[in-house]
Design an enzyme around this catalytic site. Structure first.
Site: not given
Length: 158
Positions: A14, A54, A117, A120, A131
């Protein structure tokens, strides 16, 4: 080469990972675990790609914040492959709520957040397959054998 027992996992490093100069550290953790990188690229995440990825969150009031964060800097996407790769990656990464993640996991060592965080990671074999197809074209994935693979597991695990 990719064997019938191998699983594929999508990883998104990220924007916080990119901005905090953690790319090498995080990639190294996956390599040390014995996973193969079969695809790797830096991208700017589009509205369409984020809304598809998402989809389960896009009607939530906090989705705009997720999208803004995920577009705040480039992200690095990669595909990892290996025996039981999904469960192995989930152990290395730690739980989504980083403040609950154990020391020694990526999130436990580098984050206290649910959103920022660091990474992913696909949470199931089925999601991994979907994905990977969402983020990578077939010609962006590489099928190769690493010499060390013979030393990473028993014959029936390869």
């Amino acid at each position: 080469m990719t064997g019938p027992k191998e699983e594929k996992v999508l990883i998104i490093l990220k924007p916080d990972c990119v901005q905090r100069n953690l790319l090498g550290e995080i990639i190294q953790r996956f390599e040390h675990k014995g996973l193969r990188i079969i695809g790797l690229k830096m991208i700017h995440l589009s509205d369409l790609l984020l809304e598809e990825h998402y989809a389960h969150l896009k009607d939530k009031p906090f989705f705009a914040g997720i999208k803004k964060f995920m577009q705040s800097a480039p992200a690095v996407t990669m595909v990892l492959a290996g025996y039981k790769a999904v469960s192995a990656v989930r152990l290395v990464v730690g739980p989504t709520k980083a403040y609950e993640a154990a020391a020694g996991t990526i999130r436990g060592d580098f984050s206290l957040s649910t959103q920022t965080n660091i990474v992913h990671a696909s949470d199931s074999v089925e999601n991994g397959e979907a994905e990977v197809k969402r983020f990578f074209k077939a010609d962006e994935l590489f099928d190769y054998r690493k010499v060390e693979q013979e030393f990473l597991g028993a014959t029936d695990e390869r």
